[in-house]
Design an enzyme around this catalytic site. Sequence first.
Site, PDB file in Angstrom:
ATOM      1  CD  GLU A 159      -1.463  -8.224   2.922  1.00 40.51           C
ATOM      2  OE1 GLU A 159      -1.919  -8.678   3.794  1.00 40.51           O
ATOM      3  OE2 GLU A 159      -1.142  -6.978   2.892  1.00 40.51           O
ATOM      4  CB  ALA A 182      -1.087  -0.126   1.192  1.00 39.90           C
ATOM      5  CD  GLU A 205       2.765  -5.868   5.808  1.00 42.08           C
ATOM      6  OE1 GLU A 205       1.967  -6.167   4.676  1.00 42.08           O
ATOM      7  OE2 GLU A 205       3.462  -6.848   5.921  1.00 42.08           O
ATOM      8  N   GLY A 222       1.682  -5.510   1.244  1.00 40.07           N
ATOM      9  CA  GLY A 222       0.638  -5.721   0.272  1.00 40.07           C
ATOM     10  C   GLY A 222       1.048  -6.164  -1.155  1.00 40.07           C
TER      11      GLY A 222
END
Length: 195
Positions: A117, A69, A138, A114
């Site tokens: 992910e 992100a 993270e 992310g």
Amino acid sequence: TTMAEAKKLIGVEKRDGLAVFTLDDPPANTYTHEMMKQLDLAIVDARFDNDVQVIIVTGAGEKFFCAGANIDMLAKSDPTWKYYFCLHANETLSRFEHTPKLVIAALNGHTVGGGLEIAMAADLRIARRGAGKIGLPEVTLGVLPGTGGTQRLTRLVGKSKAIELMATGRNFDFVEAVEMGIVNQVLDAESRDSF
């Protein structure tokens, strides 16, 4: 801005039964709400396209698949907006995961946070040897993987290993990722395009 005015953040190229989605926001192909909305539309479009049998998702450039992100975007947003952003990103990746067509993540560079992910929502992950690191760092930002990473990584490597990787935030190479069962295959390639 309307979609017509919005910057194109997902390149879509269709050929020979393939739809190739390219995450395209230099330098690190981080995702914003705009990118996730465009990815969502691309997934739905490819589902309805009978000529598309396989979806490949990859990153633009030589260095990054996706670094997760966009931190700048998150820093500027209020908690309510952030919640809805995360909710939509999760829904988009669920749609990816539940798409009946074969979805392959072609990891052309660093695949972290992310970005991993997104890759874990694909059916298969194929990486370019030596092109980058992979991991869920993270924890170093004081947050948890918020886009399905806690569930999908656990399914791939088991609970204990997933907790270890998330608690240390360690990034590792694609060969080690194959040994763990996160990446299916590592391929040698001269360049991103040949990969």
